[in-house]
Structures are given as structure tokens and as C-alpha cells.
Scaffold this motif. Sequence first.
Motif, PDB file in Angstrom:
ATOM      1  N   ASP A  31       0.831  -1.210   0.000  1.00 58.98           N
ATOM      2  CA  ASP A  31       0.000   0.000   0.000  1.00 58.98           C
ATOM      3  C   ASP A  31       0.863   1.256   0.000  1.00 58.98           C
ATOM      4  O   ASP A  31       0.517   2.260  -0.616  1.00 58.98           O
ATOM      5  N   VAL A  32       1.973   1.203   0.732  1.00 58.58           N
ATOM      6  CA  VAL A  32       2.887   2.343   0.834  1.00 58.58           C
ATOM      7  C   VAL A  32       4.320   1.823   0.843  1.00 58.58           C
ATOM      8  O   VAL A  32       4.628   0.833   1.501  1.00 58.58           O
ATOM      9  N   LEU A  33       5.179   2.517   0.116  1.00 59.55           N
ATOM     10  CA  LEU A  33       6.619   2.236   0.128  1.00 59.55           C
ATOM     11  C   LEU A  33       7.308   3.320   0.944  1.00 59.55           C
ATOM     12  O   LEU A  33       6.954   4.497   0.827  1.00 59.55           O
ATOM     13  N   GLY A  92       3.380  16.648  -5.756  1.00 58.69           N
ATOM     14  CA  GLY A  92       2.924  16.064  -7.006  1.00 58.69           C
ATOM     15  C   GLY A  92       3.244  14.581  -7.075  1.00 58.69           C
ATOM     16  O   GLY A  92       3.637  13.945  -6.101  1.00 58.69           O
ATOM     17  N   ARG A  93       3.099  13.998  -8.257  1.00 60.29           N
ATOM     18  CA  ARG A  93       3.398  12.593  -8.508  1.00 60.29           C
ATOM     19  C   ARG A  93       2.935  11.695  -7.359  1.00 60.29           C
ATOM     20  O   ARG A  93       1.863  11.855  -6.826  1.00 60.29           O
ATOM     21  N   ASN A  94       3.781  10.764  -6.979  1.00 53.87           N
ATOM     22  CA  ASN A  94       3.419   9.800  -5.933  1.00 53.87           C
ATOM     23  C   ASN A  94       4.418   9.795  -4.782  1.00 53.87           C
ATOM     24  O   ASN A  94       4.512   8.824  -4.039  1.00 53.87           O
ATOM     25  N   GLY A 135      -6.386   6.854   2.976  1.00 51.76           N
ATOM     26  CA  GLY A 135      -6.987   7.380   1.750  1.00 51.76           C
ATOM     27  C   GLY A 135      -6.555   8.753   1.303  1.00 51.76           C
ATOM     28  O   GLY A 135      -7.021   9.246   0.274  1.00 51.76           O
ATOM     29  N   LYS A 136      -5.683   9.410   2.058  1.00 50.59           N
ATOM     30  CA  LYS A 136      -5.187  10.717   1.621  1.00 50.59           C
ATOM     31  C   LYS A 136      -4.370  10.568   0.349  1.00 50.59           C
ATOM     32  O   LYS A 136      -3.730   9.547   0.119  1.00 50.59           O
ATOM     33  N   LYS A 137      -4.380  11.613  -0.477  1.00 45.17           N
ATOM     34  CA  LYS A 137      -3.576  11.610  -1.691  1.00 45.17           C
ATOM     35  C   LYS A 137      -2.221  12.247  -1.404  1.00 45.17           C
ATOM     36  O   LYS A 137      -2.097  13.129  -0.540  1.00 45.17           O
ATOM     37  N   TYR A 191       2.695  10.316   7.840  1.00 47.60           N
ATOM     38  CA  TYR A 191       2.488  10.257   6.394  1.00 47.60           C
ATOM     39  C   TYR A 191       1.919   8.903   5.977  1.00 47.60           C
ATOM     40  O   TYR A 191       0.968   8.824   5.191  1.00 47.60           O
ATOM     41  N   VAL A 192       2.530   7.839   6.492  1.00 53.13           N
ATOM     42  CA  VAL A 192       2.097   6.498   6.117  1.00 53.13           C
ATOM     43  C   VAL A 192       0.646   6.276   6.533  1.00 53.13           C
ATOM     44  O   VAL A 192      -0.174   5.764   5.754  1.00 53.13           O
TER      45      VAL A 192
END
Length: 322
Positions: A90-92, A133-135, A279-281, A272-273
Motif C-alpha cells: 500500500d505504501v513504500l 505532485g506525482r506519488n 486514503g489521503k492523496k 504520512y504512512v
Amino acid sequence: MKNNKLLTAICIAASLTMTSASAMAEMAKVAVSQIVEHPALDAARNGLLDGLKQKGYVEGENLTFSYQTAQGNPAIAVQIAKQFVGERPDVLVGIATPTAQALAASTRSIPVVFTAVTDPVGAKLVKDMDKPGRNVTGLSDLSPVAQHVALMQELLPEMKSIGVVFNPGESNAVALVELLRAAAKDRGLTVVEGTALKSADVQSAAQIVASKADVIYAPTDNTVASAIDGLVNAANQANTPIVGASTTYIANGALAALGFDYYQVGVQTADYVDALLKGKKVSELPVKVARGSDLALNQKAADQLGITFPNSVLERATSIEK
């Protein structure tokens, strides 16, 4: 009756399958890549895991927490990044610049959180701190280098030169040395530089620098941090004090250090994680500089070097190693 029992058994099995599927769906997957193991980065990782636990994520219950270290090798960091991306977490999380860069280069869809990264813009992780921006987003540990130089002069009023060993292959280290040059120039000081492309080079580079400088500055360079004992040994041989950018260097023999508590940096990274898992962008999470700095002193090192800490420094100290 037999039909009723069969129907009941089928319903129970279906219910168990649905429960299992629901549990699977609720299992958060976080994958962490760290450039090298040393006390500061290890503390950040432990802080991240504890920070997630404080937010209700328990490893093995509702959290899968994968971790690998690149052993100081950027090529291995790239391999780890590709493996993790293939596992679709889900998150790196990238701890330190090289691993964060490898993760960011490997995916445009999975959110990447970096931590313990000095210069996210210079490392091309983000274009703008406020609008990542981006991911990719995360937490910077940009050292207050000008404060470090001021501390050196406070401890050693007669000093004229600062020595530094760094890895020119690490963008974070290059950024820190640029800040060091500027801060030193503002105070009429010269900088004596030594380079180390790998941990094994640190002690020999430090021996040369220590013989030419009044004090050695130990930055949050991962190559230096992983070989901090070699740096301290070289400095001790030359009777040259070390002022560090990480308080973890005190235990190794640095005279003084002004820096972050990297455990707390990790705890802050968990924010952050957690936000991304809920669900935050990424675009809603601007890059921040880690909060707080600690001033640590080493009385044993001061005694060996014949240095007396000024009261102005003692009064600001958050810890004193005896």
C-alpha cells in the motif's frame, strides 16, 4: 435434517471465508527500504514502526511490515525497489536518499514516503516541497549546518579550519558540504575536504583531514555514519575534536552534536504512512522538515581533549555523556 445440517455447514464456511477475506482486505502492507544499517537510520525505522503502532497498526494483526537494507549499495537499492513494487504494498518507505530515489524511480502508482532525506528537491524526489505532485512525499532531515558551524566556534573560539569527510556520490552529502562551505565562508573559516566513496575509505580520508583541520564536522552522510568509529579513531589520533550533525555520534566519541532525534523522525514519518493508508492523496501531503533538534555533549571526550564546555553551551544541552 441432513439437508439443514449441510446448509448450515455451507453457511458457516461461507461466513468464515468472508471474515478471512475481510481481514485480508484490512491488512495494511508497508514495505521499507533502508540504504544501510547505522544507529540514526535504524532509530528512524524503529520510530516508524512504533509510530504506526501508536496509530493502531500491529505487525502480524493488521499490518504487514517488510524491511530490507541495501547494505550501502545503490545498485542493491534498485533491486529491492523492483522487488517491493512487484509485491504491490500500500505504501513504500525509503529511509535515506539513495533508497528513496530507487523507489521513486520504480513506480508512479504506489505512494512513496521518504524520510531522513536532506534535500528532496536537489535529489529530484519532488519538484516543490509544498506541492510534491506525482506519488512521492515525506520528511526532510535538512541539517542546520550554519548552527553547527556556530557551535564549533563557540566551543573552539580560536579555530580557523573545519575538516569534513563525505561521499560525493550521495546527493544529500554534497548538499550538506555546500551549506558547510557557505557557512564557513560567512565566518572567515576554511574547509578541508576529504572524500570516501565507501565505508572502508572513511578512516584513511579522516586521517588526512584531521591532520590539517582544527575540528572535524561529521555530517549526516550515510557512508560516514556507517563508519563513524573509523572517523573517531582518526580524529583521536590527531587530537582533533569532532562535532556531529547527529546525536547518535556522541556514543562513538564525538565531542558535541546538534541534530535530530531520529527515532522521533521515524515517529513523524508514521503520520504520512497513516494518512496514505487512510486514503489521503500524496498531493495533499506537503514535504516537511523534521521537528526538533537536540544538543548532546560528551564530557569524557572533552576531558581527553582538554576542552571546557562554555556555560552558554552547557545551559542548552539536552544530554551530557559522562
